[in-house]
Design an enzyme around this catalytic site. Structure first.
Site, PDB file in Angstrom:
ATOM      1  N   GLU A 119      15.296-101.333 -14.918  1.00 30.23           N
ATOM      2  CA  GLU A 119      16.303-101.935 -14.815  1.00 30.23           C
ATOM      3  C   GLU A 119      17.425-101.485 -13.648  1.00 30.23           C
ATOM      4  OE1 GLU A 119      14.269-100.195 -17.435  1.00 30.23           O
ATOM      5  OE2 GLU A 119      15.550-100.962 -19.761  1.00 30.23           O
ATOM      6  N   CYS A 137      15.034 -95.582 -13.709  1.00 33.65           N
ATOM      7  CA  CYS A 137      13.970 -96.681 -14.697  1.00 33.65           C
ATOM      8  C   CYS A 137      14.273 -98.243 -14.512  1.00 33.65           C
ATOM      9  CB  CYS A 137      15.510 -97.684 -16.595  1.00 33.65           C
ATOM     10  SG  CYS A 137      15.508 -96.007 -17.073  1.00 33.65           S
ATOM     11  N   ASN A 178       9.984 -98.953 -13.614  1.00 31.45           N
ATOM     12  CA  ASN A 178      10.125 -97.105 -13.542  1.00 31.45           C
ATOM     13  C   ASN A 178       9.678 -96.279 -11.525  1.00 31.45           C
ATOM     14  OD1 ASN A 178       7.775 -97.474 -14.454  1.00 31.45           O
ATOM     15  ND2 ASN A 178       8.650 -95.222 -16.409  1.00 31.45           N
TER      16      ASN A 178
END
Ligand code: THU
Length: 143
Positions: free
Chosen positions: A56, A54, A43
């Protein structure tokens, strides 16, 4: 295929590079492409909180620019005592490319596993053209 414990170890090391001075909640992840290539994410927070990225979606961006568009697993590492699932926005972003992605997450000693299809059973797809919005082949450029 990389062993799960090695993926989690790598996610932990990505977590150590997270920039999370506002939440003090560093997140690291590793996204595994179908060909086995691994992409790290962490992040990246911002003083203007909605600008925060984020882990991901950081990993997904790195993978897509490297030419990968299909993925089999993601490993996440966070602090705290309970392993967490990806946030809603990241579920939608990942589902574009890998609706059946396997997810493994760890926090402290806690390890949890899900599939993306169980976490996001009704993914939004842009359907006005009558086809899936997601590109289907790695390396293929689409407009
Ligand atoms: N965060 C992630 O990196 N991934 C998630 O799936 C959930 C939340 C980050 C965003 C923010 O920097 C911090 O965790 C606290 O919300």
């Amino acid at each position: 295929m990389t062993e799960e414990r090695d993926l989690l170890e790598r996610a932990r090391s990505a977590r150590a590079r997270a920039y999370a001075p506002y939440s003090n909640y560093p997140v690291g992840c590793v996204l595994e492409a179908d060909d086995g290539t691994l992409f790290d994410g962490c992040n990246v927070e911002n003083a203007s909180s909605p600008v925060t990225l984020c882990a991901e979606r950081g990993a997904l961006s790195a993978a897509v620019v490297a030419g990968r568009r299909s993925f089999r697993r993601i490993a996440l590492s966070t602090t705290g005592r309970v392993a967490v699932a990806p946030c809603g926005a990241c579920r939608q972003a990942l589902a574009e490319f890998a609706p059946d992605l396997e997810i493994v997450s760890e926090a402290g000693g806690d390890v949890r596993r899900w599939t993306l299809s169980e976490l996001l059973p009704a993914q939004f797809v842009l359907d006005h053209t009558g086809r899936r919005a997601a590109p289907s082949r790695d390396g293929e450029e689409t407009g």
